[in-house]
Design a protein around this motif. Structure first.
Motif, PDB file in Angstrom:
ATOM      1  N   GLN A 108       0.839  -1.207   0.000  1.00 49.93           N
ATOM      2  CA  GLN A 108       0.000   0.000   0.000  1.00 49.93           C
ATOM      3  C   GLN A 108       0.871   1.252   0.000  1.00 49.93           C
ATOM      4  O   GLN A 108       0.580   2.230  -0.678  1.00 49.93           O
ATOM      5  CB  GLN A 108      -0.939   0.015   1.212  1.00 49.93           C
ATOM      6  CG  GLN A 108      -1.867   1.222   1.237  1.00 49.93           C
ATOM      7  CD  GLN A 108      -2.793   1.284   0.035  1.00 49.93           C
ATOM      8  OE1 GLN A 108      -3.515   0.333  -0.253  1.00 49.93           O
ATOM      9  NE2 GLN A 108      -2.758   2.393  -0.700  1.00 49.93           N
ATOM     10  N   SER A 109       1.961   1.195   0.723  1.00 50.61           N
ATOM     11  CA  SER A 109       2.893   2.322   0.774  1.00 50.61           C
ATOM     12  C   SER A 109       3.495   2.601  -0.611  1.00 50.61           C
ATOM     13  O   SER A 109       3.662   3.762  -1.000  1.00 50.61           O
ATOM     14  CB  SER A 109       3.995   2.025   1.792  1.00 50.61           C
ATOM     15  OG  SER A 109       4.937   3.047   1.814  1.00 50.61           O
ATOM     16  N   LEU A 110       3.815   1.539  -1.347  1.00 49.16           N
ATOM     17  CA  LEU A 110       4.349   1.707  -2.703  1.00 49.16           C
ATOM     18  C   LEU A 110       3.332   2.405  -3.612  1.00 49.16           C
ATOM     19  O   LEU A 110       3.681   3.298  -4.384  1.00 49.16           O
ATOM     20  CB  LEU A 110       4.745   0.356  -3.294  1.00 49.16           C
ATOM     21  CG  LEU A 110       5.955  -0.329  -2.665  1.00 49.16           C
ATOM     22  CD1 LEU A 110       6.100  -1.755  -3.199  1.00 49.16           C
ATOM     23  CD2 LEU A 110       7.227   0.466  -2.905  1.00 49.16           C
ATOM     24  N   LEU A 111       2.074   1.983  -3.492  1.00 49.80           N
ATOM     25  CA  LEU A 111       1.015   2.612  -4.286  1.00 49.80           C
ATOM     26  C   LEU A 111       0.844   4.081  -3.904  1.00 49.80           C
ATOM     27  O   LEU A 111       0.710   4.948  -4.776  1.00 49.80           O
ATOM     28  CB  LEU A 111      -0.310   1.866  -4.100  1.00 49.80           C
ATOM     29  CG  LEU A 111      -0.419   0.525  -4.809  1.00 49.80           C
ATOM     30  CD1 LEU A 111      -1.633  -0.248  -4.322  1.00 49.80           C
ATOM     31  CD2 LEU A 111      -0.487   0.729  -6.312  1.00 49.80           C
ATOM     32  N   ASN A 112       0.846   4.360  -2.616  1.00 50.43           N
ATOM     33  CA  ASN A 112       0.705   5.747  -2.154  1.00 50.43           C
ATOM     34  C   ASN A 112       1.852   6.616  -2.667  1.00 50.43           C
ATOM     35  O   ASN A 112       1.640   7.747  -3.092  1.00 50.43           O
ATOM     36  CB  ASN A 112       0.638   5.809  -0.629  1.00 50.43           C
ATOM     37  CG  ASN A 112      -0.627   5.187  -0.079  1.00 50.43           C
ATOM     38  OD1 ASN A 112      -1.600   4.975  -0.791  1.00 50.43           O
ATOM     39  ND2 ASN A 112      -0.612   4.882   1.208  1.00 50.43           N
ATOM     40  N   ASN A 113       3.079   6.082  -2.602  1.00 52.70           N
ATOM     41  CA  ASN A 113       4.237   6.832  -3.088  1.00 52.70           C
ATOM     42  C   ASN A 113       4.112   7.094  -4.587  1.00 52.70           C
ATOM     43  O   ASN A 113       4.395   8.195  -5.045  1.00 52.70           O
ATOM     44  CB  ASN A 113       5.542   6.083  -2.792  1.00 52.70           C
ATOM     45  CG  ASN A 113       6.741   6.866  -3.297  1.00 52.70           C
ATOM     46  OD1 ASN A 113       7.167   7.837  -2.700  1.00 52.70           O
ATOM     47  ND2 ASN A 113       7.260   6.460  -4.455  1.00 52.70           N
ATOM     48  N   PHE A 114       3.678   6.096  -5.337  1.00 50.46           N
ATOM     49  CA  PHE A 114       3.520   6.274  -6.775  1.00 50.46           C
ATOM     50  C   PHE A 114       2.545   7.421  -7.053  1.00 50.46           C
ATOM     51  O   PHE A 114       2.823   8.288  -7.887  1.00 50.46           O
ATOM     52  CB  PHE A 114       3.002   4.990  -7.437  1.00 50.46           C
ATOM     53  CG  PHE A 114       2.826   5.150  -8.920  1.00 50.46           C
ATOM     54  CD1 PHE A 114       3.852   4.820  -9.787  1.00 50.46           C
ATOM     55  CD2 PHE A 114       1.647   5.664  -9.450  1.00 50.46           C
ATOM     56  CE1 PHE A 114       3.709   5.008 -11.156  1.00 50.46           C
ATOM     57  CE2 PHE A 114       1.499   5.854 -10.816  1.00 50.46           C
ATOM     58  CZ  PHE A 114       2.531   5.519 -11.672  1.00 50.46           C
ATOM     59  N   ASP A 115       1.420   7.403  -6.352  1.00 52.50           N
ATOM     60  CA  ASP A 115       0.408   8.439  -6.579  1.00 52.50           C
ATOM     61  C   ASP A 115       0.929   9.820  -6.195  1.00 52.50           C
ATOM     62  O   ASP A 115       0.635  10.811  -6.864  1.00 52.50           O
ATOM     63  CB  ASP A 115      -0.871   8.100  -5.814  1.00 52.50           C
ATOM     64  CG  ASP A 115      -1.563   6.864  -6.391  1.00 52.50           C
ATOM     65  OD1 ASP A 115      -1.287   6.499  -7.557  1.00 52.50           O
ATOM     66  OD2 ASP A 115      -2.366   6.252  -5.669  1.00 52.50           O
ATOM     67  N   GLN A 116       1.735   9.891  -5.153  1.00 49.83           N
ATOM     68  CA  GLN A 116       2.336  11.164  -4.749  1.00 49.83           C
ATOM     69  C   GLN A 116       3.360  11.634  -5.795  1.00 49.83           C
ATOM     70  O   GLN A 116       3.439  12.819  -6.104  1.00 49.83           O
ATOM     71  CB  GLN A 116       3.005  11.021  -3.377  1.00 49.83           C
ATOM     72  CG  GLN A 116       3.648  12.274  -2.857  1.00 49.83           C
ATOM     73  CD  GLN A 116       2.679  13.422  -2.646  1.00 49.83           C
ATOM     74  OE1 GLN A 116       1.515  13.218  -2.331  1.00 49.83           O
ATOM     75  NE2 GLN A 116       3.154  14.631  -2.842  1.00 49.83           N
ATOM     76  N   ALA A 117       4.115  10.693  -6.329  1.00 50.01           N
ATOM     77  CA  ALA A 117       5.171  11.034  -7.292  1.00 50.01           C
ATOM     78  C   ALA A 117       4.603  11.608  -8.592  1.00 50.01           C
ATOM     79  O   ALA A 117       5.281  12.374  -9.277  1.00 50.01           O
ATOM     80  CB  ALA A 117       6.022   9.797  -7.594  1.00 50.01           C
TER      81      ALA A 117
END
Length: 172
Positions: A137-146
């Motif tokens: 979930q953290s990877l997905l959140n980071n992607f969306d932030q990036a």
């Protein structure tokens, strides 16, 4: 003082930074591009831009940094993972190891950059296979932030770094 800008950019993020540097520096640019051009050798200051590959810069940037001698260097880059100044500092330190000892690093800047959609699709598959895994979930959140980077705030911060570097060079 004349300068050159070299950048290696897969997703276009680092090119955005390179174009911004060029727009801020305006005069005395000998070269700006993504090829190892002979005009770089004639520059007093070389801006070297990279995307993060395995915690460092890509191989073409390593080769260029090893080749440049007796220049002032400003390193700049982007990384898909962001939000941590310590992470950016670690990457910049890794990249700086490739700078020839005859050169002087006069500035460094990094910001987050968007990643290809294929990365999100891979993260989504990982999450779908184990939705309880907080790391996925953290990877997905980071992607969306990036996806929002580099943004105007990133460019404004880069401008501040450039002005600071110019003042320091003028004092020396």
């Amino acid at each position: 003082m004349n300068y050159a800008i070299y950048y290696n950019s897969v997703t276009g993020n680092t090119k955005i930074l390179a174009d911004h540097i060029h727009s801020q520096m305006k005069e005395n640019c000998l070269y700006s591009g993504n090829a190892d051009d002979p005009k770089i050798e004639g520059a007093d200051l070389v801006f070297v831009g990279f995307w993060t590959d395995k915690g460092r810069c890509s191989d073409p940037v390593i080769e260029l940094l090893k080749k440049i001698k007796h220049k002032k260097i400003f390193l700049f880059g982007t990384a898909g993972f962001g939000g941590s100044p310590e992470y950016f500092e670690r990457i910049l330190s890794n990249v700086e190891k490739y700078v020839d000892p005859t050169c002087e690093v006069v500035g460094r800047y990094m910001c987050q950059g968007k990643m290809p959609m294929s990365v999100r699709e891979r993260y989504q598959k990982m999450y779908d296979s184990d939705p309880q895994n907080e790391q996925f979930q953290s990877l997905l959140n980071n992607f969306d932030q990036a996806k929002k980077h580099p943004n105007q705030e990133d460019l404004d911060t880069l401008t501040i770094q450039l002005k600071s570097m110019i003042k320091a060079i003028q004092k020396s």
